[in-house]
Motif scaffolding. Structure first.
Motif, PDB file in Angstrom:
ATOM      1  N   SER A 111       0.845  -1.196   0.000  1.00 45.53           N
ATOM      2  CA  SER A 111       0.000   0.000   0.000  1.00 45.53           C
ATOM      3  C   SER A 111       0.881   1.247   0.000  1.00 45.53           C
ATOM      4  N   GLU A 112       0.277   2.370  -0.390  1.00 46.70           N
ATOM      5  CA  GLU A 112       1.020   3.627  -0.512  1.00 46.70           C
ATOM      6  C   GLU A 112       1.070   4.383   0.814  1.00 46.70           C
ATOM      7  N   GLN A 113       0.341   3.892   1.820  1.00 46.59           N
ATOM      8  CA  GLN A 113       0.291   4.599   3.104  1.00 46.59           C
ATOM      9  C   GLN A 113       1.652   4.574   3.801  1.00 46.59           C
ATOM     10  N   PRO A 114       1.878   5.510   4.712  1.00 49.10           N
ATOM     11  CA  PRO A 114       3.125   5.503   5.486  1.00 49.10           C
ATOM     12  C   PRO A 114       3.249   4.211   6.315  1.00 49.10           C
ATOM     13  N   GLY A 115       4.503   3.834   6.615  1.00 46.03           N
ATOM     14  CA  GLY A 115       4.783   2.573   7.297  1.00 46.03           C
ATOM     15  C   GLY A 115       4.068   2.419   8.627  1.00 46.03           C
ATOM     16  N   LEU A 116       4.042   3.468   9.441  1.00 41.87           N
ATOM     17  CA  LEU A 116       3.438   3.351  10.768  1.00 41.87           C
ATOM     18  C   LEU A 116       1.923   3.126  10.659  1.00 41.87           C
ATOM     19  N   GLN A 117       1.285   3.845   9.735  1.00 46.51           N
ATOM     20  CA  GLN A 117      -0.146   3.632   9.498  1.00 46.51           C
ATOM     21  C   GLN A 117      -0.416   2.177   9.107  1.00 46.51           C
ATOM     22  N   VAL A 118       0.428   1.676   8.202  1.00 50.92           N
ATOM     23  CA  VAL A 118       0.218   0.314   7.709  1.00 50.92           C
ATOM     24  C   VAL A 118       0.421  -0.701   8.841  1.00 50.92           C
TER      25      VAL A 118
ATOM     26  N   GLU B  56       9.011  -5.621  10.985  1.00 55.51           N
ATOM     27  CA  GLU B  56      10.335  -5.013  10.808  1.00 55.51           C
ATOM     28  C   GLU B  56      10.387  -4.137   9.565  1.00 55.51           C
ATOM     29  N   VAL B  57       9.863  -4.687   8.446  1.00 62.30           N
ATOM     30  CA  VAL B  57       9.862  -3.928   7.184  1.00 62.30           C
ATOM     31  C   VAL B  57       9.098  -2.618   7.361  1.00 62.30           C
ATOM     32  N   LEU B  58       7.940  -2.701   8.032  1.00 61.03           N
ATOM     33  CA  LEU B  58       7.101  -1.507   8.184  1.00 61.03           C
ATOM     34  C   LEU B  58       7.743  -0.491   9.128  1.00 61.03           C
ATOM     35  N   LEU B  59       8.424  -0.988  10.171  1.00 66.75           N
ATOM     36  CA  LEU B  59       9.102  -0.059  11.083  1.00 66.75           C
ATOM     37  C   LEU B  59      10.260   0.644  10.367  1.00 66.75           C
ATOM     38  N   GLN B  60      10.976  -0.108   9.513  1.00 66.38           N
ATOM     39  CA  GLN B  60      12.059   0.523   8.750  1.00 66.38           C
ATOM     40  C   GLN B  60      11.501   1.604   7.818  1.00 66.38           C
ATOM     41  N   ARG B  61      10.356   1.287   7.184  1.00 69.66           N
ATOM     42  CA  ARG B  61       9.720   2.278   6.318  1.00 69.66           C
ATOM     43  C   ARG B  61       9.305   3.508   7.140  1.00 69.66           C
ATOM     44  N   ALA B  62       8.794   3.246   8.349  1.00 71.56           N
ATOM     45  CA  ALA B  62       8.353   4.355   9.209  1.00 71.56           C
ATOM     46  C   ALA B  62       9.532   5.225   9.655  1.00 71.56           C
TER      47      ALA B  62
ATOM     48  N   ASP C 189      15.398  -0.106  17.915  1.00 70.06           N
ATOM     49  CA  ASP C 189      15.851  -1.438  17.505  1.00 70.06           C
ATOM     50  C   ASP C 189      14.648  -2.140  16.867  1.00 70.06           C
ATOM     51  N   VAL C 190      14.579  -2.077  15.523  1.00 72.55           N
ATOM     52  CA  VAL C 190      13.360  -2.567  14.852  1.00 72.55           C
ATOM     53  C   VAL C 190      13.159  -4.077  15.031  1.00 72.55           C
ATOM     54  N   ALA C 191      14.239  -4.839  15.112  1.00 70.57           N
ATOM     55  CA  ALA C 191      14.081  -6.289  15.318  1.00 70.57           C
ATOM     56  C   ALA C 191      13.455  -6.549  16.683  1.00 70.57           C
ATOM     57  N   ALA C 192      13.952  -5.863  17.714  1.00 69.48           N
ATOM     58  CA  ALA C 192      13.405  -6.045  19.057  1.00 69.48           C
ATOM     59  C   ALA C 192      11.958  -5.559  19.117  1.00 69.48           C
ATOM     60  N   ALA C 193      11.668  -4.428  18.467  1.00 73.88           N
ATOM     61  CA  ALA C 193      10.295  -3.897  18.476  1.00 73.88           C
ATOM     62  C   ALA C 193       9.347  -4.886  17.810  1.00 73.88           C
ATOM     63  N   ALA C 194       9.761  -5.425  16.662  1.00 73.56           N
ATOM     64  CA  ALA C 194       8.920  -6.406  15.967  1.00 73.56           C
ATOM     65  C   ALA C 194       8.718  -7.648  16.821  1.00 73.56           C
ATOM     66  N   HIS C 195       9.773  -8.015  17.551  1.00 70.19           N
ATOM     67  CA  HIS C 195       9.712  -9.208  18.388  1.00 70.19           C
ATOM     68  C   HIS C 195       8.872  -8.969  19.641  1.00 70.19           C
TER      69      HIS C 195
END
Lengths: 213, 213
Positions: B78-85, B132-138, B149-155
């Motif tokens: 989707s075209e929305q920002p990462g955090l929204q998604v 992780e992908v979406l946090l990196q985009r955000a 730490d996107v890996a820890a946040a995703a986990h």
């Protein structure tokens, strides 16, 4: 040994054996026959103590809940600040789930209790209530912001702990549980802590893990 | 209808019936006889399509995971920002679990999969990878702090979601799931969001719940 003391001991041994079986197979997968085998008892002896699988599952849940309540009671009466106690509760409960088969089985059965004739909601409600009390204490201590909705926070922290320990169980057999709890708290604390106290409190998850993990 | 089309349809009907039974009774509590009855098939017809309860449980998990992946795929593109998604993913997945019996059963079976011959870890890993992908985009969008730490946040986010939906299931049959997800995000966002963007983003959980809950 008196007959009564022997009965109490047999009952405790059955609960330990049942915890091993329920912990491995879940409520639905476990049979009274499996539990007889694990306890080294005849079916008659088992049914003398527990009338049904439901009754036995509830006894395991009660035994786990008693241990958790004893921990909760000790912690609620400790002299430590509320926020320290809240984190310590999570790490010590994590250790119980990781290391004690009765605790592990009790928590699993509680989660699966939509299968039982009466879903078991008291443990969740008790933990949420304890979280609320500790968060209120932490507000009085000046560690947690006064505008935090403590009921909502408690209603998130307790299920978050549940999810973290379940997924740690599926992915690593709970080998990484302590590290996952450190991460959980590192992502939750910023929404709770008074900004001025952040520097002092930001290392709390690691400190508590080192002491109680 | 060709014989092949009929077979595909029967297979899908068996998966729906099995989802109802697994969703109510869990893996251990469900029997192939219950599933025959729910599907309105003879045992022979059922075993023609699925050789064992394990195979059937894995088919339900696959069906749920396919729906979740389709959702994940749509959202990641989707075209929305990462955090929204990221938030939308949680609310839409919550809606799937709440409203779709196959999704509900699949998630339950995944959680119980330590009972299966092979524990099912892919769904957890896929969701963590998507987070992780979406946090990196955000982070690239300037909404999430670069030092997270996107890996820890995703986990943490993925298991937290699991716990929130399980406990909401036990306590309210998931009637309060949307409200609990709003609270979950309100306690997680402060540790992620760039301080300058907080005012703009703090209402995101309510907005996403209104749109996708």
């Amino acid at each position: 040994m008196t007959q009564q003391a022997r009965a109490v001991e047999t009952r405790a041994a059955i609960i330990r054996a049942a915890a091993d079986v329920f912990g491995d197979l879940g409520y639905g997968g476990a049979s009274m026959a499996d539990i007889c085998l694990a306890a080294g008892l005849t079916k008659g002896a088992l049914y003398f103590h527990f009338a049904s699988k439901d009754a036995l599952a509830l006894a395991v849940i009660d035994a786990q809940h008693e241990r958790a309540l004893a921990l909760g009671d000790e912690l609620l009466h400790s002299e430590q600040p509320g926020l320290q106690v809240l984190l310590r509760m999570a790490f010590e409960l994590g250790r119980q789930v990781r290391d004690d088969p009765v605790s592990r089985a009790g928590i699993r059965l509680t989660m699966e209790s939509s299968n039982l004739s009466t879903p078991v909601v008291t443990p969740y409600e008790d933990w949420m209530a304890a979280c609320e009390v500790l968060l209120q204490r932490a507000i009085r201590d000046g560690d947690v912001r006064a505008d935090v909705d403590v009921a909502a926070a408690a209603h998130f922290i307790s299920p978050a702990f549940t999810g973290v320990q379940v997924v740690s169980g599926v992915l690593t057999g709970r080998a990484d549980l302590v590290q996952r709890l450190v991460e959980m708290w590192s992502f939750v604390l910023p929404s709770l802590v008074v900004p001025d106290q952040w520097e002092r409190l930001s290392a709390l998850p690691e400190e508590m893990a080192a002491a109680w993990g």
